[in-house]
Write a protein that holds these residues in place. Sequence first.
Motif, PDB file in Angstrom:
ATOM      1  N   LEU A  32     -40.911 -63.772  62.150  1.00  0.00           N
ATOM      2  CA  LEU A  32     -40.916 -62.556  63.095  1.00  0.00           C
ATOM      3  C   LEU A  32     -42.245 -62.969  64.208  1.00  0.00           C
ATOM      4  CD1 LEU A  32     -42.329 -60.158  59.767  1.00  0.00           C
ATOM      5  CD2 LEU A  32     -39.901 -60.359  60.953  1.00  0.00           C
ATOM      6  N   VAL A  33     -43.606 -63.904  63.696  1.00  0.00           N
ATOM      7  CA  VAL A  33     -44.098 -63.961  64.834  1.00  0.00           C
ATOM      8  C   VAL A  33     -43.121 -64.435  66.493  1.00  0.00           C
ATOM      9  CG1 VAL A  33     -45.473 -65.472  66.414  1.00  0.00           C
ATOM     10  CG2 VAL A  33     -46.123 -64.388  64.384  1.00  0.00           C
ATOM     11  N   PHE A  34     -42.642 -65.450  65.926  1.00  0.00           N
ATOM     12  CA  PHE A  34     -41.070 -66.466  66.986  1.00  0.00           C
ATOM     13  C   PHE A  34     -40.262 -65.450  67.524  1.00  0.00           C
ATOM     14  CE2 PHE A  34     -37.330 -68.229  66.849  1.00  0.00           C
ATOM     15  CZ  PHE A  34     -37.213 -69.036  67.538  1.00  0.00           C
ATOM     16  N   LEU A  35     -39.730 -64.466  66.815  1.00  0.00           N
ATOM     17  CA  LEU A  35     -39.074 -63.128  67.182  1.00  0.00           C
ATOM     18  C   LEU A  35     -39.089 -62.824  68.658  1.00  0.00           C
ATOM     19  CD1 LEU A  35     -36.541 -62.518  64.733  1.00  0.00           C
ATOM     20  CD2 LEU A  35     -36.098 -63.519  66.684  1.00  0.00           C
ATOM     21  N   GLY A  36     -40.746 -61.843  67.975  1.00  0.00           N
ATOM     22  CA  GLY A  36     -41.624 -61.018  68.899  1.00  0.00           C
ATOM     23  C   GLY A  36     -42.174 -61.610  69.749  1.00  0.00           C
ATOM     24  N   GLY A  37     -42.457 -63.212  69.918  1.00  0.00           N
ATOM     25  CA  GLY A  37     -43.126 -64.124  70.895  1.00  0.00           C
ATOM     26  C   GLY A  37     -41.731 -64.315  72.182  1.00  0.00           C
ATOM     27  N   GLY A  38     -40.975 -64.499  71.207  1.00  0.00           N
ATOM     28  CA  GLY A  38     -39.665 -64.323  72.100  1.00  0.00           C
ATOM     29  C   GLY A  38     -40.107 -63.935  73.548  1.00  0.00           C
ATOM     30  N   PHE A  39     -39.461 -62.014  73.206  1.00  0.00           N
ATOM     31  CA  PHE A  39     -38.860 -60.968  73.340  1.00  0.00           C
ATOM     32  C   PHE A  39     -40.142 -61.113  74.021  1.00  0.00           C
ATOM     33  CE2 PHE A  39     -36.016 -59.763  69.903  1.00  0.00           C
ATOM     34  CZ  PHE A  39     -34.878 -60.539  70.342  1.00  0.00           C
ATOM     35  N   GLY A  40     -41.442 -61.315  74.189  1.00  0.00           N
ATOM     36  CA  GLY A  40     -42.602 -60.871  74.791  1.00  0.00           C
ATOM     37  C   GLY A  40     -42.653 -61.684  76.183  1.00  0.00           C
ATOM     38  N   SER A  41     -42.378 -63.127  75.889  1.00  0.00           N
ATOM     39  CA  SER A  41     -41.987 -64.072  76.868  1.00  0.00           C
ATOM     40  C   SER A  41     -40.931 -63.851  77.861  1.00  0.00           C
ATOM     41  CB  SER A  41     -42.061 -65.774  76.185  1.00  0.00           C
ATOM     42  OG  SER A  41     -42.865 -65.943  75.330  1.00  0.00           O
ATOM     43  N   ILE A  42     -39.813 -63.079  77.231  1.00  0.00           N
ATOM     44  CA  ILE A  42     -38.804 -63.388  78.071  1.00  0.00           C
ATOM     45  C   ILE A  42     -39.199 -62.436  79.195  1.00  0.00           C
ATOM     46  CG2 ILE A  42     -36.711 -62.528  78.513  1.00  0.00           C
ATOM     47  CD1 ILE A  42     -35.836 -63.725  75.958  1.00  0.00           C
ATOM     48  N   LEU A  43     -39.607 -60.964  78.621  1.00  0.00           N
ATOM     49  CA  LEU A  43     -40.032 -59.963  79.438  1.00  0.00           C
ATOM     50  C   LEU A  43     -41.068 -60.221  80.778  1.00  0.00           C
ATOM     51  CD1 LEU A  43     -39.861 -56.894  80.500  1.00  0.00           C
ATOM     52  CD2 LEU A  43     -41.077 -56.246  77.963  1.00  0.00           C
ATOM     53  N   ARG A  44     -41.809 -60.835  80.010  1.00  0.00           N
ATOM     54  CA  ARG A  44     -43.159 -61.198  80.559  1.00  0.00           C
ATOM     55  C   ARG A  44     -42.567 -62.158  81.845  1.00  0.00           C
ATOM     56  NH1 ARG A  44     -45.653 -66.672  80.350  1.00  0.00           N
ATOM     57  NH2 ARG A  44     -45.125 -66.057  78.611  1.00  0.00           N
ATOM     58  N   TYR A  45     -41.670 -62.441  81.575  1.00  0.00           N
ATOM     59  CA  TYR A  45     -40.868 -63.801  82.829  1.00  0.00           C
ATOM     60  C   TYR A  45     -40.393 -62.827  83.772  1.00  0.00           C
ATOM     61  CZ  TYR A  45     -37.923 -67.395  84.916  1.00  0.00           C
ATOM     62  OH  TYR A  45     -37.719 -67.940  85.683  1.00  0.00           O
ATOM     63  N   TYR A  46     -39.520 -62.298  83.334  1.00  0.00           N
ATOM     64  CA  TYR A  46     -39.566 -61.235  83.972  1.00  0.00           C
ATOM     65  C   TYR A  46     -40.283 -60.229  85.367  1.00  0.00           C
ATOM     66  CZ  TYR A  46     -36.481 -57.849  85.639  1.00  0.00           C
ATOM     67  OH  TYR A  46     -35.422 -56.993  86.811  1.00  0.00           O
ATOM     68  N   ILE A  47     -40.819 -59.536  85.092  1.00  0.00           N
ATOM     69  CA  ILE A  47     -41.766 -59.355  85.309  1.00  0.00           C
ATOM     70  C   ILE A  47     -42.186 -59.376  86.447  1.00  0.00           C
ATOM     71  CG2 ILE A  47     -43.704 -57.712  85.351  1.00  0.00           C
ATOM     72  CD1 ILE A  47     -42.787 -56.501  82.334  1.00  0.00           C
ATOM     73  N   SER A  48     -42.484 -60.992  85.626  1.00  0.00           N
ATOM     74  CA  SER A  48     -43.813 -61.966  86.843  1.00  0.00           C
ATOM     75  C   SER A  48     -42.918 -62.280  87.687  1.00  0.00           C
ATOM     76  CB  SER A  48     -44.163 -62.946  85.888  1.00  0.00           C
ATOM     77  OG  SER A  48     -45.310 -62.896  85.290  1.00  0.00           O
ATOM     78  N   LYS A  49     -41.585 -62.622  87.274  1.00  0.00           N
ATOM     79  CA  LYS A  49     -40.495 -62.761  88.584  1.00  0.00           C
ATOM     80  C   LYS A  49     -40.258 -62.203  89.858  1.00  0.00           C
ATOM     81  CE  LYS A  49     -40.162 -67.710  87.980  1.00  0.00           C
ATOM     82  NZ  LYS A  49     -40.447 -68.592  89.268  1.00  0.00           N
TER      83      LYS A  49
END
Length: 123
Positions: free
Chosen positions: A6-23
């Motif tokens: 659960l932590v892995f999946l949530g972290g993965g989605f959060g990281s992808i969204l952060r990367y997109y917003i930052s870029k």
Amino acid sequence: MKQFLLVFLGGGFGSILRYYISKTLNPYYSNFYLGTFLVNIIGCLLIGLLIGISLKQNYLTQNQTLLLATGFCGGFTTFSTFALEGNLLFKESSFLYASLYMGLSVAIGILAISLGIYISKML
């Protein structure tokens, strides 16, 4: 094992969204990392809401809290990137912008968590 997933999946989605917003948003201002700033503030508000709701009403299960607060918010927000970008601004001799970026991030982040908890009490 399920909790780690659960932590892995949530972290993965959060990281992808952060990367997109930052870029998407960071290039708009050369002296202020808007994407990272907004991600961290939104993440603070969101974790305040999640924890506030969880504490107030015992609304979220432990697994939901792990997925959303620990996983998603943990992957979405980023202290290491914030520290790196602050360092880069200092190296570029942008002391004013570095101070604003770092000071506002911390101050508004704490306020956003408080706001999230306050909003959760109103729900």
